[in-house]
Design an enzyme around this catalytic site. Sequence first.
Site, PDB file in Angstrom:
ATOM      1  CG  ASP A   8      -1.970  -1.079   1.180  1.00  0.00           C
ATOM      2  OD1 ASP A   8      -2.040  -1.804   0.165  1.00  0.00           O
ATOM      3  OD2 ASP A   8      -2.719  -1.215   2.167  1.00  0.00           O
ATOM      4  CG  ASP A 129     -12.971  -1.553  -0.532  1.00  0.00           C
ATOM      5  OD1 ASP A 129     -12.487  -2.695  -0.658  1.00  0.00           O
ATOM      6  OD2 ASP A 129     -12.571  -0.563  -1.154  1.00  0.00           O
TER       7      ASP A 129
END
EC number: 5.3.1.16
Length: 238
Positions: A8, A129
């Site tokens: 990330d 998500d």
Amino acid sequence: MKLYPAIDLLNGKSVRLTQGDYDQVSLTEDPLYQAQRLTDAGFAHLHLVDLDGARAQRPINRTVITRIREQTSAFIELGGGIRTLAAMEIYLTIGIDRLILGSAAVSDPDLVEQAIARFGSNRIAVGIDTRAGKVATNGWLTTSQQTANALLTAMQQRGVTTFIVTDIAKDGMMQGPNAQLLADLQQAMPQATIIASGGISLLADLHRLQTAGIQAAIIGKAWQTGAIELAMLKQMEG
């Protein structure tokens, strides 16, 4: 089982967030070193997220993403801030193998359909998500009223075949994935490829996902902290 170690990106560095909270940053590392380490360990797939891009709603970390692409032959999937066909074209041109559309799937489903028509369903995935059963967008800063099941169904009707499903409450918590959510979605949509994301901290978690019918998973904090050794993960992948 196909495994995607995650990197990330925030401000050009590799970080880990807890439950997607930009104020809870840990494990700042060199992403190029991490990508090389994963390649050297034999992993054939990488999962990259442009966290700056997700928040800004446009690509930000393109330079480091390009450098990662140049140094590894691994399959790379990338998400975060990809909102236009032009941005998709740029990333696919530099060699990114698959792009993940998240917020765009909620705000502009026609864009997803256009992307699949232009680039092919093998190059486009949708990230779902969830927070308390609802789909979150914009770097998880906004929660919509759409459920994961409804979004998956709508996107499958538009030609999407691959979905990355994350339970935000599990992300970065090292407490195990939401196997029930994933199993329910896979059972409801048996033709879809669902990649599990969030909470995986033990090899037993991966076995649970396999039992639930999930054949691919993203590993984040677990590999970076050493909670699961890379050699053990590679053995699990086969």
